[in-house]
Design a protein around this motif. Structure first.
Motif: not given
Length: 308
Positions: A46-49, A69-72, A52-55
């Motif tokens: 959650k802190a990483l998201e 966004a996770g795939e990228m 990053v500014g996106a789930p």
């Protein structure tokens, strides 16, 4: 424009947790792999998201999947993290075994007598060490030059250096070729050198090394002149062997030439001695295995006439 390569503080936090969840598609399985609680993994992600500014994950009660966004993020983060892990492992291995590049800075005149007897054996014994020998008559800053250690005469070292003796004391002697003595005679005292032709050595600083001798308990300098000035010890021997002039250098360097009869030492009873050669480095931090291996090998295998 210069690129800013600074990584923001905390930017790498949560990367390992993200990669493990992405691999396992499960927060609980990732937590078990990393030896932490599922809530700790969830908080890290959650802190990483948030940074990053996106789930990065799509979470349901039954499955975990990656968002676009996770795939990228995974596509770029996985190889980068693997590279960091490889870098860490490579550095850790260098700290555990004699390996890597070992850079030694030493006087050019000491390169041949010190390394010729031990170079082949050392390289055979430690094939994972890449030895770089840097001849340098200036007393260079080891840290600034990226050197692991230096080799100099004991008198030249600062008191805050860690010094390890490699050789015993030796003399700086005047020497000449038989052809020179046949043409110009043999000086009987240091003062007579003023009437002889002498090869002089220029330092990297620009100055000429004086010729010094013992007079009783004190050291005196004798001004000498001659037709040749060089900046390399090997060049001194070359010039003297040609019969053009007399020279002065460390006695161990001459041993082979003296045994062959190419050169003869004179005024040995007035020669100045040095404390010997020392390997030195600038702090008491842990010595890397590659440097420890070199120190031990050099001390064990240098010829007896250079031994401690």
């Amino acid at each position: 424009m210069k690129q800013d390569l600074t990584i923001p503080h905390g930017a790498l936090d949560g990367i390992e947790a993200f990669l493990r969840v992405a691999e396992r598609r499960s927060f609980s399985a990732a937590a078990a792999d990393l030896g932490v609680s599922p809530s700790a993994i969830s908080q890290s992600v959650k802190a990483l998201e948030a940074r990053v500014g996106a789930p990065l994950f799509m979470r349901t009660t039954r499955s975990v999947g990656l968002t676009q966004a996770g795939e990228m993020f995974l596509e770029r983060a996985a190889p980068a993290y693997a590279g960091l892990a490889d870098a860490y492992e490579a550095a850790r291995n260098l700290g555990n075994r004699p390996a890597g590049r070992l850079r030694i800075n030493l006087m050019r005149g000491a390169v041949q007598p010190m390394f010729e007897p031990i170079l082949a054996g050392f390289c055979d014994t430690y094939p994972e060490i890449e030895l770089e020998i840097f001849g340098d008559d200036a007393l260079s800053d080891l840290n600034a030059g990226g050197f692991d250690a230096g080799v100099r005469m004991g008198e030249a070292l600062d008191a805050d250096m860690i010094a390890i003796r490699l050789t015993g004391p030796f003399r700086f002697t005047v020497f000449g070729a038989p052809a020179y003595f046949e043409r110009h005679g043999r000086p009987q005292t240091p003062a007579e050198l003023r009437q002889h032709r002498c090869v002089r050595l220029r330092l990297a600083s620009g100055g000429l090394i004086p010729w010094s001798f013992m007079e009783g308990n004190r050291e005196v300098e004798v001004p000498v002149t001659g037709p040749v000035i060089v900046n390399d010890q090997a060049a001194i021997i070359m010039a003297v062997r040609s019969g053009v002039a007399l020279g002065m250098t460390a006695e161990p360097v001459l041993q082979e030439h003296i045994e062959r009869g190419d050169l003869e030492v004179i005024l040995a009873d007035r020669a100045v001695s040095t404390a010997g050669l020392f390997l030195y480095y600038p702090s008491r931090k842990q010595v890397m295995p590659k440097l420890r291996a070199f120190i031990d090998y050099a001390r064990d295998h240098l010829p007896e006439d250079m031994a401690r």
